[in-house]
Design a protein around this motif. Structure first.
Motif, mmCIF file in Angstrom:
data_model
loop_
_atom_site.group_PDB
_atom_site.id
_atom_site.type_symbol
_atom_site.label_atom_id
_atom_site.label_comp_id
_atom_site.label_asym_id
_atom_site.label_seq_id
_atom_site.Cartn_x
_atom_site.Cartn_y
_atom_site.Cartn_z
ATOM 1 N N GLN A 119 6.303 -8.113 -7.216
ATOM 2 C CA GLN A 119 7.523 -7.383 -6.892
ATOM 3 C C GLN A 119 8.319 -7.032 -8.142
ATOM 4 O OE1 GLN A 119 10.010 -9.105 -3.841
ATOM 5 N NE2 GLN A 119 11.787 -7.882 -4.421
ATOM 6 N N LYS A 120 8.485 -7.984 -9.035
ATOM 7 C CA LYS A 120 9.263 -7.731 -10.240
ATOM 8 C C LYS A 120 8.559 -6.742 -11.170
ATOM 9 C CE LYS A 120 12.846 -10.373 -9.529
ATOM 10 N NZ LYS A 120 14.213 -9.801 -9.388
ATOM 11 N N VAL A 121 7.232 -6.819 -11.237
ATOM 12 C CA VAL A 121 6.500 -5.854 -12.063
ATOM 13 C C VAL A 121 6.662 -4.457 -11.493
ATOM 14 C CG1 VAL A 121 4.252 -5.171 -12.974
ATOM 15 C CG2 VAL A 121 4.840 -7.592 -12.846
ATOM 16 N N ASN A 122 6.527 -4.326 -10.172
ATOM 17 C CA ASN A 122 6.719 -3.011 -9.556
ATOM 18 C C ASN A 122 8.141 -2.499 -9.758
ATOM 19 O OD1 ASN A 122 4.224 -2.167 -8.517
ATOM 20 N ND2 ASN A 122 4.447 -3.391 -6.658
ATOM 21 N N GLU A 123 9.116 -3.374 -9.670
ATOM 22 C CA GLU A 123 10.494 -2.944 -9.883
ATOM 23 C C GLU A 123 10.676 -2.401 -11.294
ATOM 24 O OE1 GLU A 123 12.972 -6.272 -8.932
ATOM 25 O OE2 GLU A 123 12.719 -6.031 -6.755
ATOM 26 N N TRP A 124 10.023 -3.032 -12.268
ATOM 27 C CA TRP A 124 10.101 -2.529 -13.643
ATOM 28 C C TRP A 124 9.461 -1.147 -13.736
ATOM 29 C CZ3 TRP A 124 6.720 -1.306 -17.704
ATOM 30 C CH2 TRP A 124 7.289 -1.255 -18.983
ATOM 31 N N ILE A 125 8.296 -0.999 -13.106
ATOM 32 C CA ILE A 125 7.588 0.290 -13.139
ATOM 33 C C ILE A 125 8.399 1.367 -12.439
ATOM 34 C CG2 ILE A 125 5.510 1.504 -12.356
ATOM 35 C CD1 ILE A 125 4.092 -1.296 -12.605
ATOM 36 N N GLN A 181 0.827 -1.207 0.000
ATOM 37 C CA GLN A 181 0.000 0.000 0.000
ATOM 38 C C GLN A 181 0.868 1.267 0.000
ATOM 39 O OE1 GLN A 181 -3.127 0.283 2.935
ATOM 40 N NE2 GLN A 181 -4.010 -1.711 2.395
ATOM 41 N N LEU A 182 2.081 1.163 0.526
ATOM 42 C CA LEU A 182 2.941 2.345 0.656
ATOM 43 C C LEU A 182 4.131 2.324 -0.301
ATOM 44 C CD1 LEU A 182 3.052 2.609 4.573
ATOM 45 C CD2 LEU A 182 1.491 3.763 2.989
ATOM 46 N N ALA A 183 4.257 1.277 -1.105
ATOM 47 C CA ALA A 183 5.453 1.121 -1.945
ATOM 48 C C ALA A 183 5.686 2.308 -2.866
ATOM 49 C CB ALA A 183 5.351 -0.164 -2.761
ATOM 50 N N SER A 184 4.635 2.819 -3.486
ATOM 51 C CA SER A 184 4.813 3.903 -4.462
ATOM 52 C C SER A 184 5.267 5.196 -3.811
ATOM 53 C CB SER A 184 3.512 4.148 -5.233
ATOM 54 O OG SER A 184 2.494 4.609 -4.367
ATOM 55 N N ALA A 185 5.117 5.310 -2.490
ATOM 56 C CA ALA A 185 5.496 6.532 -1.779
ATOM 57 C C ALA A 185 6.879 6.433 -1.141
ATOM 58 C CB ALA A 185 4.466 6.853 -0.700
ATOM 59 N N ARG A 186 7.607 5.375 -1.455
ATOM 60 C CA ARG A 186 8.951 5.196 -0.900
ATOM 61 C C ARG A 186 10.012 5.559 -1.934
ATOM 62 N NH1 ARG A 186 9.147 3.040 3.960
ATOM 63 N NH2 ARG A 186 7.313 1.937 4.777
ATOM 64 N N VAL A 187 11.117 6.138 -1.451
ATOM 65 C CA VAL A 187 12.247 6.481 -2.308
ATOM 66 C C VAL A 187 13.526 6.142 -1.552
ATOM 67 C CG1 VAL A 187 13.456 8.304 -3.569
ATOM 68 C CG2 VAL A 187 10.967 8.353 -3.418
ATOM 69 N N SER A 188 14.422 5.436 -2.214
ATOM 70 C CA SER A 188 15.675 5.032 -1.578
ATOM 71 C C SER A 188 16.726 6.125 -1.701
ATOM 72 C CB SER A 188 16.204 3.750 -2.223
ATOM 73 O OG SER A 188 16.716 4.019 -3.516
ATOM 74 N N ALA A 189 17.834 5.950 -0.982
ATOM 75 C CA ALA A 189 18.946 6.901 -1.048
ATOM 76 C C ALA A 189 19.569 6.940 -2.434
ATOM 77 C CB ALA A 189 20.000 6.536 -0.008
ATOM 78 N N GLU A 190 19.309 5.891 -3.231
ATOM 79 C CA GLU A 190 19.822 5.857 -4.603
ATOM 80 C C GLU A 190 18.829 6.447 -5.596
ATOM 81 O OE1 GLU A 190 21.778 3.550 -1.920
ATOM 82 O OE2 GLU A 190 19.742 3.040 -2.592
ATOM 83 N N GLY A 191 17.704 6.959 -5.095
ATOM 84 C CA GLY A 191 16.712 7.563 -5.979
ATOM 85 C C GLY A 191 15.823 6.568 -6.667
ATOM 86 N N GLN A 209 12.324 4.529 -6.660
ATOM 87 C CA GLN A 209 10.984 4.487 -6.095
ATOM 88 C C GLN A 209 10.628 3.054 -5.719
ATOM 89 O OE1 GLN A 209 7.997 6.150 -8.660
ATOM 90 N NE2 GLN A 209 6.411 6.174 -7.102
ATOM 91 N N GLY A 210 9.769 2.925 -4.697
ATOM 92 C CA GLY A 210 9.344 1.608 -4.258
ATOM 93 C C GLY A 210 10.231 1.012 -3.182
ATOM 94 N N GLN A 211 11.311 1.706 -2.821
ATOM 95 C CA GLN A 211 12.249 1.238 -1.807
ATOM 96 C C GLN A 211 12.597 2.398 -0.883
ATOM 97 O OE1 GLN A 211 15.712 -0.211 -3.868
ATOM 98 N NE2 GLN A 211 14.541 -1.536 -5.244
ATOM 99 N N GLY A 212 13.141 2.080 0.282
ATOM 100 C CA GLY A 212 13.686 3.127 1.139
ATOM 101 C C GLY A 212 12.659 3.812 2.017
ATOM 102 N N SER A 213 12.844 5.101 2.232
ATOM 103 C CA SER A 213 12.052 5.874 3.189
ATOM 104 C C SER A 213 10.698 6.287 2.619
ATOM 105 C CB SER A 213 12.823 7.126 3.622
ATOM 106 O OG SER A 213 14.010 6.782 4.298
ATOM 107 N N LEU A 214 9.759 6.498 3.532
ATOM 108 C CA LEU A 214 8.395 6.877 3.174
ATOM 109 C C LEU A 214 8.275 8.382 3.048
ATOM 110 C CD1 LEU A 214 5.470 5.723 2.815
ATOM 111 C CD2 LEU A 214 5.131 6.232 5.244
ATOM 112 N N TYR A 215 7.565 8.852 2.010
ATOM 113 C CA TYR A 215 7.411 10.287 1.798
ATOM 114 C C TYR A 215 5.967 10.724 1.602
ATOM 115 C CZ TYR A 215 12.446 10.808 1.517
ATOM 116 O OH TYR A 215 13.791 10.824 1.830
ATOM 117 N N ALA A 216 5.001 9.820 1.669
ATOM 118 C CA ALA A 216 3.600 10.208 1.487
ATOM 119 C C ALA A 216 2.690 9.156 2.099
ATOM 120 C CB ALA A 216 3.275 10.395 0.010
ATOM 121 N N MET A 217 1.453 9.563 2.351
ATOM 122 C CA MET A 217 0.412 8.670 2.860
ATOM 123 C C MET A 217 -0.822 8.828 1.983
ATOM 124 S SD MET A 217 -0.773 6.445 5.061
ATOM 125 C CE MET A 217 0.298 6.476 6.507
ATOM 126 N N PRO A 218 -1.353 7.742 1.422
ATOM 127 C CA PRO A 218 -2.523 7.837 0.549
ATOM 128 C C PRO A 218 -3.821 8.006 1.345
ATOM 129 C CG PRO A 218 -1.840 5.568 0.754
ATOM 130 C CD PRO A 218 -0.833 6.374 1.506
#
Length: 454
Positions: free
Chosen positions: A238-244, A148-158, A160-169
């Protein structure tokens, strides 16, 4: 954020009764860097708290005009529980929000809360958004299904889908299979198919009975919806989201991607779609399906207000089935209005309280009333909806999807131009017999890599 002439405190203040939760947040506004770049220095913040006090606080919020009614209802509900917080909203036309947001977030009069659009990686890289990880820990947001929160995460490497949370739907869209209950009954379908094999058997049965199995609007490339349903099963969520989300090395030009395209092509060749799919508009597909021309239509819950008034209790909904009965489900689902906190906000604790309130029973009811699936865990009680309706089926479907952690973003969101430059024309070529399954996935992957500058 800085404000002049703040509104004087009004009566009716209240203290939040939840215990304060403090979290060290020296890196709260730490931002990510683009791949190959370096992360900008963190902006230190004081410890965060779930206590927002009793002093009058003014917040501003930015969202799209199309979400105004829902957002106003959310604001009204939140202010009723927190009368010392006033939220003033600004709305722009939907088609200019994405281009206006970075400018607004970097302006001296930045909104405290803002719709976080598809440019979340860029906004994080520029240091425009607050890192919400300390608030997630303080409020327990990690209890939510991670997808539910994957699209709002961004990693230190830039990424999306990984790392820290930046939004709430504030709620979610959901795709699945709408079906005509009367036609289903004629074919002996007393419940939705539990596996792809069961679905294919129904498609064949419908075709033999002279019923169009699936109505699709190929004029807009919506054959892509059926392809992604199959891809979610073959490649995995997971793999589809990683592609997106553009994870380096991601591809659909592999055995799984081709196998999904082969199944789709098999369905096309078997006559399982309306034979004029490539010339059918979305509006025409809605009206023809509502008139009883097809058994299924693969679409999203945004179609409920269009289909339900005419079809009434004849309209059914189910998630696309897994390969094997009892297997985990996956479906395309996206956040309706994911709200972020501006790095310039002077009241991030109050803004975070609004984000947390989006999980409340009242906010979940507002989401459902506006045709969305609500934020929350799979074991939370669903907001009340009329039993036996398509609305209930949508909510039950999303509950199952959340339990399986199977939310998948839309492949059309992978790059800015991929829908127009790849998915639309290439799906039409596949449906029209001008491309093989291998050529289809290779062409889409080629455009994907070209738009990413590879």
């Amino acid at each position: 954020m800085s404000r002049s002439g703040a509104r004087a405190a009004a009566g009716g203040r209240k203290t939040r009764t939840a215990a304060a939760v403090l979290a060290t947040a020296a890196g709260l506004a730490l931002t990510a860097c683009a791949p190959g770049g370096s992360a900008p220095a963190a902006t230190p913040r004081a410890a965060v708290s779930t206590e927002i006090g009793t002093e009058q606080i003014e917040l501003s919020l930015y969202n799209s005009q199309g979400s105004k009614a829902k957002t106003e209802a959310l604001i009204k509900g939140f202010e009723a529980e927190h009368p010392n917080i006033d939220i003033t909203a600004r709305y722009d036309p939907d088609n200019v929000v994405s281009q206006n947001l970075p400018r607004l977030l970097s302006s001296p009069d930045s909104p405290d809360l803002a719709l976080s659009t598809g440019a979340v990686v860029d906004n994080v890289r520029k240091g425009l958004l607050v890192n919400l990880e300390p608030y997630a820990e303080a409020y327990g947001w990690d209890a939510l299904p991670s997808s539910q929160l994957a699209s709002a995460r961004v990693s230190a490497e830039g990424i999306q889908g990984q790392g820290s949370l930046y939004a709430m739907p504030d709620g979610f869209t959901l795709t699945g299979m709408f079906y005509n209950k009367q036609l289903a009954a004629k074919l002996g379908m007393d419940k939705p198919p539990a596996s792809v094999a069961e679905l294919e058997a129904l498609l064949a049965k419908a075709k033999d009975a002279g019923i169009t199995p699936i109505m699709t609007a190929g004029q807009l490339g919506l054959g892509t919806t059926a392809y992604q349903d199959l891809l979610n099963n073959e490649l995995g969520p997971q793999k589809v989201n990683e592609w997106i989300y553009r994870v380096p090395g991601s591809t659909i030009d592999n055995a799984d991607g081709v196998r999904a395209a082969q199944t789709l092509k098999k369905w096309v060749d078997a006559g399982y779609f309306n034979d004029d799919a490539n010339g059918t508009s979305q509006d025409a597909s809605y009206s023809r399906f509502a008139d009883g021309e097809a058994l299924f239509m693969f679409q999203g819950n945004w179609a409920v207000p269009i289909l339900a008034p005419g079809m009434k209790d004849n309209l059914g909904f189910a998630l696309f089935p897994p390969v094997e009965e009892g297997g985990p489900v996956a479906a395309m689902s996206g956040p309706a209005s994911p709200f972020a906190i501006s790095a310039q906000s002077e009241h991030p604790d109050a803004a975070a309280a609004f984000l947390d309130w989006l999980r409340s029973d009242e906010a979940r009811r507002i989401a459902v009333d506006n045709g969305l699936a609500p934020v929350g865990t799979a074991d939370q009680e669903l907001p009340p909806v009329k039993a036996g309706t398509v609305e209930e089926a949508v909510q039950q479907g999303f509950r199952q999807l959340s339990a399986d952690n199977g939310l998948v973003d839309f492949v059309q969101n992978a790059t800015a131009g991929i829908q127009v430059n790849a998915w639309n024309p290439e799906s039409q070529r596949l449906f029209g017999g001008q491309a093989s399954p291998q050529e289809f996935v290779t062409a889409v992957q080629r455009v994907y890599e070209s738009e990413l500058g590879k």
